[in-house]
Design an enzyme around this catalytic site. Structure first.
Site, PDB file in Angstrom:
ATOM      1  N   ARG A  10     -31.847  -8.279  41.287  1.00  0.00           N
ATOM      2  CA  ARG A  10     -30.994  -7.679  40.266  1.00  0.00           C
ATOM      3  C   ARG A  10     -31.186  -8.444  38.964  1.00  0.00           C
ATOM      4  O   ARG A  10     -31.204  -9.677  38.953  1.00  0.00           O
ATOM      5  CB  ARG A  10     -29.519  -7.727  40.692  1.00  0.00           C
ATOM      6  CG  ARG A  10     -29.139  -6.682  41.751  1.00  0.00           C
ATOM      7  CD  ARG A  10     -29.224  -5.252  41.211  1.00  0.00           C
ATOM      8  NE  ARG A  10     -28.854  -4.240  42.188  1.00  0.00           N
ATOM      9  CZ  ARG A  10     -29.700  -3.601  43.001  1.00  0.00           C
ATOM     10  NH1 ARG A  10     -30.994  -3.888  42.950  1.00  0.00           N
ATOM     11  NH2 ARG A  10     -29.271  -2.688  43.838  1.00  0.00           N
ATOM     12  N   GLU A  27     -29.960  -3.010  32.435  1.00  0.00           N
ATOM     13  CA  GLU A  27     -30.766  -1.853  32.800  1.00  0.00           C
ATOM     14  C   GLU A  27     -30.119  -0.548  32.351  1.00  0.00           C
ATOM     15  O   GLU A  27     -28.909  -0.409  32.507  1.00  0.00           O
ATOM     16  CB  GLU A  27     -30.895  -1.853  34.334  1.00  0.00           C
ATOM     17  CG  GLU A  27     -32.272  -1.541  34.806  1.00  0.00           C
ATOM     18  CD  GLU A  27     -32.453  -1.872  36.275  1.00  0.00           C
ATOM     19  OE1 GLU A  27     -32.505  -3.069  36.622  1.00  0.00           O
ATOM     20  OE2 GLU A  27     -32.515  -0.924  37.061  1.00  0.00           O
ATOM     21  N   HIS A  61     -37.824  -0.648  37.746  1.00  0.00           N
ATOM     22  CA  HIS A  61     -37.042  -0.682  38.993  1.00  0.00           C
ATOM     23  C   HIS A  61     -37.672   0.213  40.077  1.00  0.00           C
ATOM     24  O   HIS A  61     -37.069   1.200  40.500  1.00  0.00           O
ATOM     25  CB  HIS A  61     -35.581  -0.284  38.745  1.00  0.00           C
ATOM     26  CG  HIS A  61     -34.649  -0.880  39.765  1.00  0.00           C
ATOM     27  ND1 HIS A  61     -33.378  -1.283  39.489  1.00  0.00           N
ATOM     28  CD2 HIS A  61     -34.822  -1.144  41.080  1.00  0.00           C
ATOM     29  CE1 HIS A  61     -32.791  -1.753  40.572  1.00  0.00           C
ATOM     30  NE2 HIS A  61     -33.658  -1.677  41.566  1.00  0.00           N
TER      31      HIS A  61
HETATM   32  C1  DGY Z   1     -31.923  -1.491  46.064  1.00  0.00           C
HETATM   33  O1  DGY Z   1     -31.982  -0.660  46.974  1.00  0.00           O
HETATM   34  O2  DGY Z   1     -30.950  -2.206  45.890  1.00  0.00           O
HETATM   35  C2  DGY Z   1     -33.126  -1.644  45.201  1.00  0.00           C
HETATM   36  O3  DGY Z   1     -32.839  -2.279  44.023  1.00  0.00           O
HETATM   37  C3  DGY Z   1     -33.772  -0.303  44.982  1.00  0.00           C
HETATM   38  O4  DGY Z   1     -35.051  -0.500  44.475  1.00  0.00           O
END
Ligand code: DGY
Length: 321
Positions: free
Chosen positions: A240, A269, A287
């Site tokens: 993240r 983001e 992402h």
């Molecule tokens: C998630 O599933 O948390 C990922 O970030 C998706 O790519």
């Protein structure tokens, strides 16, 4: 008829409509080909019993209060920092996520970023397309070796372990920092050595982020910690964005405090710090961690199965908490 709200369309999951229809669900898709706006999602969920949410949807106490019929929120992601767990617990709403099914896809992206930065793949491709490849040169775009180097992981859950397996395949040594030591079998399989965060920062040739975003990990990699890295280190983040202080990263890169970074996730983001956009030593992806056709289809099936289970009064496959 129970109403299931799908925050946005999932066109690569053909079994979805059929499965929902055979279970007698009314399925409402809020946004097609784009993310749902908070207000339209809330409006659609006012009388909904189940929601399949995206990681960009904020499901907080206010949202849940506006949706009194909701019984389950199935997050279409493994990470769930967009959900308010305490508020859901108070409201008696079951939360689920999509662990396991996206592990290998996400580990692949971490490695794609690592190879891209270490071997200057993006710069090479750009140079060639721009017509600047005039023949082999001994000094053209020299990268750095991975073999024998220390692959340092912050967080050693499923995705961390899968990424560490790839690192072992590339002949790297695996060091990790995790709240708890990993199981002895996993440590033996990966020859993984546990380190404190300070030790890891000092030793890592590659630092790969795999921890969840929590109040404790927000800006875990701040200016002070980035300054502890080797100037030759490469930072990879597929977890993240807010785990890394993006402004501090730009500053550290511009001072040569680390060699480069590969990022799939961003602090704000979908906005990306402009200082990152202009750098050649940074590889940026939008992402894409779980973005394979196969994985996204299985994620949809799992999210749907979780909704159906809760609506039938059964245990979901992958509850959060
Ligand atoms: C998630 O599933 O948390 C990922 O970030 C998706 O790519």
């Amino acid at each position: 008829m129970p109403k299931l709200v799908l925050s946005r369309d999932l066109p690569f999951a053909p079994s979805f409509d059929l499965a929902a229809a055979t279970r007698g669900l009314e399925v409402v898709t809020v946004a097609t080909g784009r993310s749902a706006q908070p207000e339209e999602l809330r409006e659609a969920c006012r009388d909904a019993h189940a929601l399949i949410s995206m990681l960009s949807d904020r499901v907080d106490a206010d949202f849940l209060a506006a949706c009194p019929e909701l019984r389950v929120v199935a997050n279409y992601a493994v990470g769930y920092d967009n959900l308010d767990l305490a508020a859901a617990r108070r409201a008696g709403i079951v939360l689920t996520n999509t662990p396991d099914v996206l592990t290998e896809a996400t580990a692949d992206i971490a490695f794609a970023l690592l190879l891209g930065v270490a071997r200057r793949v993006r710069e090479g491709e750009r140079l060639l397309r721009a017509g600047h490849f005039h023949g082999w040169r001994s000094d053209m775009l020299l990268g750095s070796e991975l073999h024998g180097r220390v692959f340092g992981l912050i967080g050693m859950g499923r995705i961390g372990a899968a990424t560490a397996r790839r690192a072992r395949g590339f002949g790297m040594r695996v060091h990790y920092c995790n709240r708890n030591p990993v199981a002895p079998e996993l440590a033996a399989e990966l020859s993984a050595e546990r380190r404190s965060l300070d030790e890891l920062l000092a030793e890592a040739d590659v630092l790969s982020v795999h921890c969840p975003l929590t109040p404790e990990t927000h800006h875990l990699l701040n200016a002070e910690r980035l300054a502890q890295l080797k100037p030759s280190a490469i930072l990879i983040n597929t977890a993240r964005g807010p785990v890394v202080d993006e402004a501090a990263l730009v500053d550290a890169l511009s001072r040569g405090a680390l060699r480069g970074a590969g990022l799939d996730v961003y602090e704000h983001e979908p906005r990306v710090h402009p200082g990152l956009l202009e750098r050649d030593d940074v590889m940026l992806l939008p992402h894409l961690g779980s973005a394979t056709t196969e994985t996204r289809a299985v994620m949809a099936e799992l999210a749907l199965a979780n909704c159906l289970a809760v609506l039938a009064g059964e245990q979901p496959k992958t509850p959060i908490g």
